[in-house]
Structures are given as structure tokens and as C-alpha cells.
Design a protein around this motif. Structure first.
Motif, mmCIF file in Angstrom:
data_model
loop_
_atom_site.group_PDB
_atom_site.id
_atom_site.type_symbol
_atom_site.label_atom_id
_atom_site.label_comp_id
_atom_site.label_asym_id
_atom_site.label_seq_id
_atom_site.Cartn_x
_atom_site.Cartn_y
_atom_site.Cartn_z
ATOM 1 N N ALA A 1 36.023 41.986 39.277
ATOM 2 C CA ALA A 1 35.079 40.910 39.583
ATOM 3 C C ALA A 1 35.744 39.871 40.493
ATOM 4 O O ALA A 1 35.110 39.307 41.385
ATOM 5 C CB ALA A 1 34.587 40.256 38.296
ATOM 6 N N TYR A 2 37.040 39.660 40.279
ATOM 7 C CA TYR A 2 37.790 38.742 41.146
ATOM 8 C C TYR A 2 37.727 39.230 42.587
ATOM 9 O O TYR A 2 37.485 38.457 43.513
ATOM 10 C CB TYR A 2 39.245 38.678 40.661
ATOM 11 C CG TYR A 2 40.160 37.832 41.513
ATOM 12 C CD1 TYR A 2 40.119 36.438 41.408
ATOM 13 C CD2 TYR A 2 41.078 38.422 42.379
ATOM 14 C CE1 TYR A 2 40.965 35.652 42.189
ATOM 15 C CE2 TYR A 2 41.923 37.642 43.148
ATOM 16 C CZ TYR A 2 41.861 36.261 43.055
ATOM 17 O OH TYR A 2 42.690 35.495 43.821
ATOM 18 N N VAL B 1 34.898 36.674 43.653
ATOM 19 C CA VAL B 1 35.669 35.427 43.800
ATOM 20 C C VAL B 1 36.312 35.340 45.186
ATOM 21 O O VAL B 1 36.085 34.390 45.934
ATOM 22 C CB VAL B 1 36.741 35.300 42.698
ATOM 23 C CG1 VAL B 1 37.606 34.064 42.932
ATOM 24 C CG2 VAL B 1 36.081 35.239 41.326
ATOM 25 N N LEU B 2 37.091 36.374 45.527
ATOM 26 C CA LEU B 2 37.817 36.352 46.805
ATOM 27 C C LEU B 2 36.942 36.083 48.031
ATOM 28 O O LEU B 2 37.265 35.212 48.831
ATOM 29 C CB LEU B 2 38.589 37.668 46.993
ATOM 30 C CG LEU B 2 39.980 37.733 46.352
ATOM 31 C CD1 LEU B 2 40.653 39.054 46.698
ATOM 32 C CD2 LEU B 2 40.850 36.550 46.819
ATOM 33 N N PRO B 3 35.803 36.810 48.159
ATOM 34 C CA PRO B 3 35.008 36.586 49.378
ATOM 35 C C PRO B 3 34.527 35.145 49.502
ATOM 36 O O PRO B 3 34.308 34.656 50.608
ATOM 37 C CB PRO B 3 33.813 37.534 49.203
ATOM 38 C CG PRO B 3 34.254 38.532 48.202
ATOM 39 C CD PRO B 3 35.208 37.830 47.309
ATOM 40 N N PHE B 4 34.334 34.472 48.376
ATOM 41 C CA PHE B 4 33.806 33.101 48.415
ATOM 42 C C PHE B 4 34.922 32.056 48.293
ATOM 43 O O PHE B 4 34.665 30.869 48.314
ATOM 44 C CB PHE B 4 32.769 32.906 47.313
ATOM 45 C CG PHE B 4 31.694 33.951 47.331
ATOM 46 C CD1 PHE B 4 30.673 33.900 48.265
ATOM 47 C CD2 PHE B 4 31.711 35.010 46.423
ATOM 48 C CE1 PHE B 4 29.684 34.869 48.296
ATOM 49 C CE2 PHE B 4 30.727 35.987 46.460
ATOM 50 C CZ PHE B 4 29.718 35.915 47.387
ATOM 51 N N LYS B 5 36.158 32.545 48.091
ATOM 52 C CA LYS B 5 37.304 31.664 47.912
ATOM 53 C C LYS B 5 37.024 30.601 46.858
ATOM 54 O O LYS B 5 37.333 29.430 47.022
ATOM 55 C CB LYS B 5 37.672 31.000 49.251
ATOM 56 C CG LYS B 5 38.031 32.035 50.315
ATOM 57 C CD LYS B 5 38.584 31.388 51.548
ATOM 58 C CE LYS B 5 39.254 32.380 52.468
ATOM 59 N NZ LYS B 5 38.478 33.614 52.707
ATOM 60 N N PHE C 1 36.448 30.222 42.378
ATOM 61 C CA PHE C 1 36.101 30.643 41.020
ATOM 62 C C PHE C 1 34.722 30.097 40.711
ATOM 63 O O PHE C 1 34.385 28.980 41.135
ATOM 64 C CB PHE C 1 37.089 30.073 40.002
ATOM 65 C CG PHE C 1 38.468 30.655 40.125
ATOM 66 C CD1 PHE C 1 38.700 32.005 39.877
ATOM 67 C CD2 PHE C 1 39.543 29.848 40.477
ATOM 68 C CE1 PHE C 1 39.969 32.537 39.980
ATOM 69 C CE2 PHE C 1 40.820 30.375 40.583
ATOM 70 C CZ PHE C 1 41.036 31.721 40.332
ATOM 71 N N SER C 2 33.903 30.864 39.962
ATOM 72 C CA SER C 2 32.572 30.329 39.683
ATOM 73 C C SER C 2 32.002 30.900 38.399
ATOM 74 O O SER C 2 32.422 31.956 37.908
ATOM 75 C CB SER C 2 31.628 30.657 40.842
ATOM 76 O OG SER C 2 31.413 32.050 40.880
ATOM 77 N N PHE D 1 40.107 35.385 35.637
ATOM 78 C CA PHE D 1 40.116 35.520 37.095
ATOM 79 C C PHE D 1 38.804 35.136 37.746
ATOM 80 O O PHE D 1 38.655 35.265 38.942
ATOM 81 C CB PHE D 1 40.390 36.974 37.495
ATOM 82 C CG PHE D 1 41.692 37.492 37.027
ATOM 83 C CD1 PHE D 1 42.852 37.158 37.704
ATOM 84 C CD2 PHE D 1 41.763 38.317 35.924
ATOM 85 C CE1 PHE D 1 44.071 37.648 37.265
ATOM 86 C CE2 PHE D 1 42.975 38.792 35.487
ATOM 87 C CZ PHE D 1 44.137 38.466 36.153
ATOM 88 N N THR D 2 37.807 34.786 36.938
ATOM 89 C CA THR D 2 36.476 34.654 37.532
ATOM 90 C C THR D 2 35.875 33.265 37.353
ATOM 91 O O THR D 2 35.675 32.535 38.321
ATOM 92 C CB THR D 2 35.526 35.706 36.930
ATOM 93 O OG1 THR D 2 35.609 35.632 35.510
ATOM 94 C CG2 THR D 2 35.892 37.097 37.384
#
Lengths: 281, 281
Positions: free
Chosen positions: A123-124, A128-132, A134-135, A213-214
Motif C-alpha cells: 500500500a505504501y 503513499v509514494l506517488p502522492f508523497k 501518508f494518508s 507505512f500508510t
């Protein structure tokens, strides 16, 4: 010793061994409950539910943000996993013999066995990564992925339990296949499906690894879906590994709330199922 | 089994109009409702029915008898294509309902089943209220334009099934709380609600006590005024009591088909005589 007595003796010994095994299995559960209640009950008060965490050194405070966070995360996960899980369960039971259904079942079982930390990393990578960033959405997504196979398999198994006679009855009255599924077969299995969903919910509410991580954590109260959000499990983890006694007490209280939530879910599910069964005769 | 049967052509179908006579009926012959021609049925490679031809007449009760596994239920289920849902099932020959081939390409199975209703061996009420069970076929087929019309047709169907008096005060209670006999009459009411022409009954009383059985038999007798009824039974007394015509099946073949009194008093085939006198089966 005559044969009859020997036979009875062996029988009792076997039943006794089974009872002992049950006791052994229950001991850890009882001990977990006992310690969580003993350690947590002292720090549990109204403020725990209503106030925010305090800075180190300041006594008191609560986990209001984490409780809301956990509810939101499980809510997002359910929104995603209930439709997908139930629909794939329907597919697997309706088209049970097809290669796609067999592949789906295998995939669901595999996904069910994937360690939750791996789900978190996955999921990270995609949420997460594409949007830089955590959410809460990423956290809910990770939990949702864990929920889907549980719900899909439960739904499938419960639908397969519905007597074929009901399906034939609906078809004989001029129902199409889809009509029969949605008006007769799914409603007949609905109490069980709901129980399965609630139990899946209870299961993922206790997950920590996928959230690290998320959704990460948040010291503040947040309801924003695109911001990091606090959750009971991550908060318990953070507090438990800290060097402060006051935080340790808070972690125990958080654990108690979490266990209480899971137990309540399970109980509600069982009661609801029993009641619906009774209403239907 | 010691009975040797040389070929299907040896079997008599006394009622067949195809061979140009109708010796058994004194009254004017009624219209042919179901015309089956050279029907064979296969479960995979196993042939369950072998070259069956017979004609079923309107507004009569036609009974299918024969030992377990003789194909009488399979044959009944070919008449409204309920076997379609069995994987690997295949059919040869023709089934014509009111002159129209039920297996022609482009036939709408839903329409066919609306015309040819079915009552099953084991009563299969849906886990819904009594009212909703009867209303089901009306709803899914869009047969009632208004709430009052729906209620009217539910009442009419329950009256036809001789159940109204027993359930009129508890229409909105679960159908599963009814007795076995009531449940079976509810299933008949449910089938009647969509106003079929033909009602297929697959051992409708085999799971019922003698009193409930008698009520079903009386019901069948009343219903033949308005419907064509085909009933499978393994109870020969029942066939003798309620049917006008009887077909005797053995090992997937139609051995003899004639007026019921002739089948039971003066059958043409030795095999039929052995069966109806209880020498085997």
C-alpha cells in the motif's frame, strides 16, 4: 479387567484429553483478557475517550484522536472491501466450477496468508509514494485489502450453504439467475454474511503493521482523508515502546479499548445472527 | 432384476394420438397440451432417458410412476427446462408445449417457466413472509400493477391452494413457521400466483403425513379444472386415486402410458403389471 470396562476407560480418557486441550487453548485467551483488564482499567476514564494526548511529562490525556482515527480507517476499509468482497464471494459460489472461480479462491486464500507488513509495504508503494504523503486513505486501502479475501471467502461459503431447492424455487417461478441470486439466495445467507463482515472488521481493527507505512500517526486531531491519521494500534505501539511510565499506562488502556471493541463486535454479530435465525423460525 | 425388455418399440403407449387411435378415452379427447417426441436425456455420457414419446392432455392429471432412478423426475424436469442448470446435461428430441418447441433456439426460458409452474418434492418456501412468498413470482415478473392488485392475487392464490383460512391473519409472519403440509400448499399457491397453464409436481406429498397428503390430493383434484397437472409419485395408491392417466417408467424408458384405471387393472405390459402389483420396485 474385562473388555467393557477397558473400552469405557479408553473412551473417558479420550474425552478427558479433548477437554484438557480445550482448557489449554482457552488459557492464553483468559490470560490476555486478565492482564489487559488489570493493567488498563486503572487508566481508563472518560478523559481517555474525550481528550487528546498530552506532551511527555504532563500526566493524563487520552486517545480521542486515535479512537476516531481507527473508526475512520475501518470505515474506509469497509467501504472498499464490503462491495468487492461480497461480489467476488457471489461470483465464486455461482460459478463454482469455472477456472476463474478456482483461481479467485486460490488468490483469496493466498492473499489471506500474506503477512500484514507486506500488505503495508504494498500500500505504501501504490498509495503513499506517488502522492508523497501518508494518508488516512492509504491506511484504509491497506486494511481494505486485508478485508477483501476474508469477506469473499465467508460470503462464498455461506452462499454455498443455501439449499439448492431455494434457487430452483426461484427459477421455477420465472426468475433469471441474477434475480434468483439477489432476491432469494443472498437474502437467505444475509445474517451469516453480516456476521462475517463484522468479524472481518474486528480482525482488521487490531492491525498495526499495514498502518505504519500508510496512515502513519498524527499527534493531532484530524479528519482529513489525505492527511496522516492516528489509530489505536499505532498509538499503542508508539506508547508501549516509549520509556515513559505514563505512556505505558495509556497503552494498556488503549489495548483494553481495542479488545473491548473487538469483543463487542463479535458479540453483536453473534446476537444479531441468533436473533435473525429465530425470527425466521 | 430379471425382466428382459427387448426394445422400446414393444412398449405400448395406449394414449398416443400419433398412431391414429385413442382407444382408452370414452369422452371426447381433450386438447394435447404437452407433446413429447423421441426425447432422450443425458447426464454427461450417461443416458437417463431413452427415446420417450408421449402426449399429455389439457385439464387432466397425469401421473408418472416407477421405481427410484427410473427417470420420472428427470423427465418431469425436462418439461420446464429445470435440467438446464445441471452442468453437462444434454437433450435430444422435442418437447412441445401448446405446439411450440420448448427447446428451440430463441425460446425464453423465463417465459416457459412462467407458463409451466413447478412444485418440488421438498417444500422450499423462501425465508420470507407468507405474503412475500406468494407475491414473489408476481413481483419479479411484473404481473401486478398496483399494491391492491398484488394483495388481491396473493389472496386469490392462497384461496386456490386452500390455505387462505389458515394464514389470513398471519400473512406477514415467516413462512418457515408453518407446518410441513402448509409449507407445501404455500409452494403450490406460489406457483399458482403467476397463473401458469401447467403445473408440474415432483412427489409433492412424499415428505408429508397422511392428513396433509390427503389435503394435497384434494387440492390436485380441484386444480385440474383450470390447470393441466403432471405429478410424479412413488406412491401407487396416490397415482390411482388422483390421476386420469398414468405413465410407467422403468430404467429411463416409458414402458406404458394409458388411462389410470387400465394401468392399474389391466396393463398391457407384463412389467407394468409386476410393478403395480408390487412384485418389484
Amino acid at each position: 479387567m474385562n473388555r467393557d470396562r477397558l473400552r469405557r476407560l479408553i473412551s473417558s480418557a479420550f474425552v478427558g484429553a479433548c477437554a484438557l486441550a480445550v482448557l489449554l487453548a482457552l488459557v492464553p485467551l483468559a490470560m490476555v483478557l486478565f492482564f489487559v483488564v488489570r493493567q488498563g482499567i486503572g487508566s481508563l476514564n472518560l478523559a481517555f475517550f474525550t481528550s487528546m494526548p498530552r506532551p511527555v511529562g504532563e500526566a493524563g490525556g487520552g486517545m480521542a484522536n486515535a479512537i476516531v482515527g481507527t473508526l475512520m480507517l475501518t470505515g474506509i476499509a469497509s467501504l472498499m472491501a464490503v462491495p468487492v468482497g461480497v461480489m467476488s464471494g457471489i461470483y465464486m459460489s455461482e460459478y463454482a466450477g469455472t477456472w476463474l472461480a478456482i483461481a479467485l479462491r486460490f488468490a483469496a486464500d493466498t492473499l489471506n496468508g500474506v503477512p500484514s507488513i507486506v500488505i503495508g509495504v504494498f500500500a505504501y508503494g501504490i498509495a503513499v509514494l506517488p502522492f508523497k504523503q501518508f494518508s488516512a486513505l492509504a491506511g484504509g486501502f491497506a486494511l481494505g485489502i486485508m478485508m477483501i479475501p476474508i469477506i469473499a471467502r465467508t460470503t462464498e461459503e455461506l452462499l454455498l450453504l443455501v439449499p439448492n431447492a431455494l434457487r430452483e424455487g426461484a427459477l421455477a417461478l420465472g426468475a433469471t439467475r441474477a434475480r434468483a441470486v439477489f432476491t432469494v439466495i443472498v437474502p437467505a445467507a444475509l445474517p451469516g454474511i453480516i456476521t462475517g463482515i463484522v468479524l472481518a472488521l474486528a480482525r482488521i481493527a487490531g492491525e498495526t503493521a499495514p498502518l505504519l507505512f500508510t496512515s502513519f500517526n498524527n499527534r493531532f486531531f484530524s479528519r482529513a482523508l489525505t492527511q496522516p491519521i492516528s489509530s489505536l494500534t499505532v498509538q499503542i505501539y508508539t506508547y508501549a515502546i516509549s520509556p515513559y511510565d505514563d505512556w505505558h499506562r495509556q497503552a494498556w488502556a488503549g489495548a483494553l479499548v481495542l479488545v473491548g471493541f473487538v469483543l463487542t463486535c463479535s458479540l453483536l454479530a453473534r446476537i444479531a445472527t441468533a436473533r435473525i435465525r429465530r425470527l425466521r423460525g | 432384476m430379471t425382466h428382459q425388455v427387448s426394445s422400446p418399440t414393444r412398449f405400448t403407449t395406449g394414449l398416443s394420438v400419433r398412431d391414429g387411435r385413442d382407444p382408452a378415452l370414452n369422452q371426447a379427447p381433450k386438447a394435447v397440451k404437452i407433446d413429447v417426441e423421441h426425447l432422450s436425456f443425458f447426464y454427461g455420457v450417461k443416458r437417463a432417458l431413452e427415446d420417450i414419446s408421449l402426449q399429455i392432455q389439457a385439464n387432466l392429471v397425469t401421473a408418472f410412476i416407477g421405481p427410484s432412478g427410473c427417470g420420472k423426475s428427470t423427465f418431469l424436469r425436462t418439461l420446464n427446462r429445470m435440467n438446464d442448470i445441471i452442468p453437462g446435461a444434454r437433450i435430444e428430441g422435442h418437447v412441445r408445449i401448446d405446439g411450440l418447441d420448448a427447446y428451440a433456439s430463441g425460446v425464453d426460458v423465463v417465459k416457459l417457466r412462467r407458463k409451466v409452474g413447478m412444485v418440488f418434492q421438498k417444500s422450499n418456501p423462501f425465508p420470507k413472509t407468507i405474503f412475500e412468498n406468494v407475491a414473489y413470482g408476481l413481483r419479479i415478473n411484473g404481473l401486478a400493477a398496483s399494491k391492491s392488485e398484488l394483495a388481491g392475487r396473493v389472496e386469490e392464490s392462497l384461496k386456490q391452494a386452500a390455505l387462505w383460512g389458515e394464514v389470513k391473519d398471519r400473512l406477514h409472519e415467516s413462512a418457515l413457521a408453518m407446518s410441513g403440509g402448509q409449507q407445501q400448499r404455500l409452494c403450490i399457491a406460489r406457483a399458482l400466483a403467476i397463473r401458469p397453464d401447467i403445473i408440474l409436481m415432483d412427489e409433492p406429498a412424499s415428505a408429508l403425513d397422511p392428513i396433509a397428503t390427503q389435503r394435497i390430493e384434494e387440492l390436485v383434484y380441484d386444480l385440474k379444472q383450470a390447470y393441466t397437472i403432471v405429478i410424479v409419485t412413488h406412491n401407487m395408491q396416490q397415482a390411482a386415486r388422483i390421476s386420469d392417466h398414468t405413465a410407467f417408467f422403468w430404467l429411463g424408458r416409458l414402458v406404458e402410458y394409458d388411462r389410470t384405471d387400465k394401468i392399474f387393472t389391466n396393463p398391457s405390459e407384463k412389467l407394468t403389471e409386476d410393478y403395480v402389483t408390487g412384485r418389484f420396485g
